[in-house]
Design an enzyme around this catalytic site. Structure first.
Site, mmCIF file in Angstrom:
data_model
loop_
_atom_site.group_PDB
_atom_site.id
_atom_site.type_symbol
_atom_site.label_atom_id
_atom_site.label_comp_id
_atom_site.label_asym_id
_atom_site.label_seq_id
_atom_site.Cartn_x
_atom_site.Cartn_y
_atom_site.Cartn_z
ATOM 1 N N GLY A 15 1.319 -1.247 -0.257
ATOM 2 C CA GLY A 15 -0.044 -0.285 0.266
ATOM 3 C C GLY A 15 0.945 1.241 0.655
ATOM 4 N NE ARG A 94 -8.951 -11.638 -7.426
ATOM 5 C CZ ARG A 94 -8.579 -12.725 -7.212
ATOM 6 N NH1 ARG A 94 -7.212 -13.131 -6.879
ATOM 7 N NH2 ARG A 94 -9.480 -13.780 -8.169
ATOM 8 C CG ASN A 110 -3.541 -1.123 -12.702
ATOM 9 O OD1 ASN A 110 -3.413 -0.674 -11.385
ATOM 10 N ND2 ASN A 110 -3.119 -1.688 -14.027
ATOM 11 C CG HIS A 112 1.797 -2.370 -15.731
ATOM 12 N ND1 HIS A 112 1.309 -3.586 -14.765
ATOM 13 C CD2 HIS A 112 2.306 -2.457 -16.103
ATOM 14 C CE1 HIS A 112 2.335 -4.029 -15.284
ATOM 15 N NE2 HIS A 112 2.808 -3.812 -16.617
ATOM 16 C CG ASP A 144 -9.473 -1.538 -22.288
ATOM 17 O OD1 ASP A 144 -8.597 -2.163 -21.459
ATOM 18 O OD2 ASP A 144 -8.891 -1.142 -23.102
ATOM 19 N N GLY A 146 -9.735 -5.761 -21.481
ATOM 20 C CA GLY A 146 -7.575 -5.886 -21.235
ATOM 21 C C GLY A 146 -6.677 -6.203 -20.256
ATOM 22 C CB VAL A 147 -4.034 -7.680 -19.006
ATOM 23 C CG1 VAL A 147 -2.601 -8.439 -17.980
ATOM 24 C CG2 VAL A 147 -5.095 -8.718 -18.299
ATOM 25 C CG ASP A 148 -1.902 -4.552 -16.797
ATOM 26 O OD1 ASP A 148 -2.019 -3.752 -15.954
ATOM 27 O OD2 ASP A 148 -1.226 -5.368 -16.621
ATOM 28 C CD GLU A 177 4.747 1.543 -9.143
ATOM 29 O OE1 GLU A 177 2.997 2.100 -7.961
ATOM 30 O OE2 GLU A 177 5.298 1.126 -9.117
HETATM 31 C C1 GAR Z 1 2.950 -1.110 -7.358
HETATM 32 O O1 GAR Z 1 4.229 -1.219 -7.864
HETATM 33 C C2 GAR Z 1 1.916 -1.828 -8.307
HETATM 34 O O2 GAR Z 1 2.573 -0.822 -9.785
HETATM 35 C C3 GAR Z 1 1.962 -2.683 -8.804
HETATM 36 O O3 GAR Z 1 2.201 -3.203 -7.294
HETATM 37 C C4 GAR Z 1 2.671 -2.452 -7.136
HETATM 38 C C5 GAR Z 1 2.117 -2.006 -5.131
HETATM 39 O O4 GAR Z 1 3.084 -1.736 -4.502
HETATM 40 N N1 GAR Z 1 0.957 -3.108 -9.543
HETATM 41 C C6 GAR Z 1 1.253 -4.344 -10.550
HETATM 42 O O5 GAR Z 1 1.857 -4.873 -10.582
HETATM 43 C C7 GAR Z 1 -0.682 -4.400 -11.187
HETATM 44 N N2 GAR Z 1 -1.053 -5.247 -12.468
HETATM 45 P P1 GAR Z 1 2.077 -0.812 -3.627
HETATM 46 O O6 GAR Z 1 1.036 -2.102 -2.277
HETATM 47 O O7 GAR Z 1 3.482 -0.600 -2.407
HETATM 48 O O8 GAR Z 1 1.627 0.666 -3.980
#
Ligand code: GAR
Length: 217
Positions: A15, A94, A110, A112, A144, A146-148, A177
């Site tokens: 998180g 998910r 989202n 990524h 959408d 699809g996946v990413d 991020e």
């Molecule tokens: C982040 O790097 C996010 O981009 C990735 O999970 C991590 C969560 O970190 N998300 C994915 O890979 C989605 N497919 P966090 O729990 O510390 O925010």
């Protein structure tokens, strides 16, 4: 004062992205209020962080549901009853079904940890390293079916170092991020974001002129 955007964050893991949104929201930098945090993982750091911040939390464990659609239906019901206007997936591991997508058209975003469309899916920092890419980064996009694959709102680029490890690259990406996710949410809160097919138009945003080359001599 302008009414704050009612935001829900869905997270499965530690998180840190949620934390960056909480911090920006609490500092007043974000015209959004996190009204609900949902996790599918009872032990997630995300739930702990939200509780610490006094935000309403809900754990909906996917293991309690036999079908993906039933899990999504429970999530949708919770989001609807909280009158949520935008849903930010922040490390939510998910895949979203059409039940969820159709309930919130163009209202789910989202983050990524790669420069889409390169390296969708899982373990993407390792995939970027194994591929020998010189840059990677992160992408905030609309979700959408699809996946990413959804329309891209904002991206940040980070260099890949010659001696990088997966953990070092992941940390370098994660730092970015934490910058771009709150920024994307703020643009949406300000009503500056419009989707035109695949292109996301952001009113009055500055576009980068910067060119990056890696490695150099
Ligand atoms: C982040 O790097 C996010 O981009 C990735 O999970 C991590 C969560 O970190 N998300 C994915 O890979 C989605 N497919 P966090 O729990 O510390 O925010």
């Amino acid at each position: 004062m302008q009414k704050k955007l009612r935001l829900a964050v869905l997270a499965s893991g530690s998180g840190t992205n949620l934390q960056s949104i909480i911090d920006q929201s609490q500092s007043g930098a974000l015209d959004a209020e996190i009204v609900l945090v949902i996790s599918n993982n009872p032990g997630s750091g995300a739930l702990e962080r939200a509780e610490q911040a006094g935000i309403k939390t809900l754990c909906i464990n996917h293991r309690d549901f036999s079908a993906r659609e039933d899990f999504d239906q429970a999530v949708v019901a919770a989001l609807k009853s909280a009158e949520v206007e935008l849903i930010a997936l922040a490390g939510f591991m998910r895949i979203i079904s059409s039940v969820f997508l159709q309930a919130f058209p163009q209202r789910i975003i989202n983050i990524h940890p790669a420069l889409l469309p390169a390296f969708p899916g899982l373990n993407v920092q390792k995939k970027a390293l194994d591929y020998g890419a010189r840059f990677s980064g992160c992408t905030v996009h609309f979700v959408d079916d699809g996946v990413d694959t959804g329309p891209i709102i904002i991206q940040a680029v980070v260099p890949i170092h010659a001696d990088d490890t997966e953990a070092a690259l992941a940390a370098r990406i994660l730092e970015q991020e934490h910058e771009i996710y709150p920024q994307a949410i703020q643009w949406i809160a300000e009503g500056r974001v419009e989707v035109e097919g695949r292109y996301v138009r952001i009113r009055a945003a500055m576009h980068s002129e910067q060119i990056l080359i890696n490695p150099t001599s």
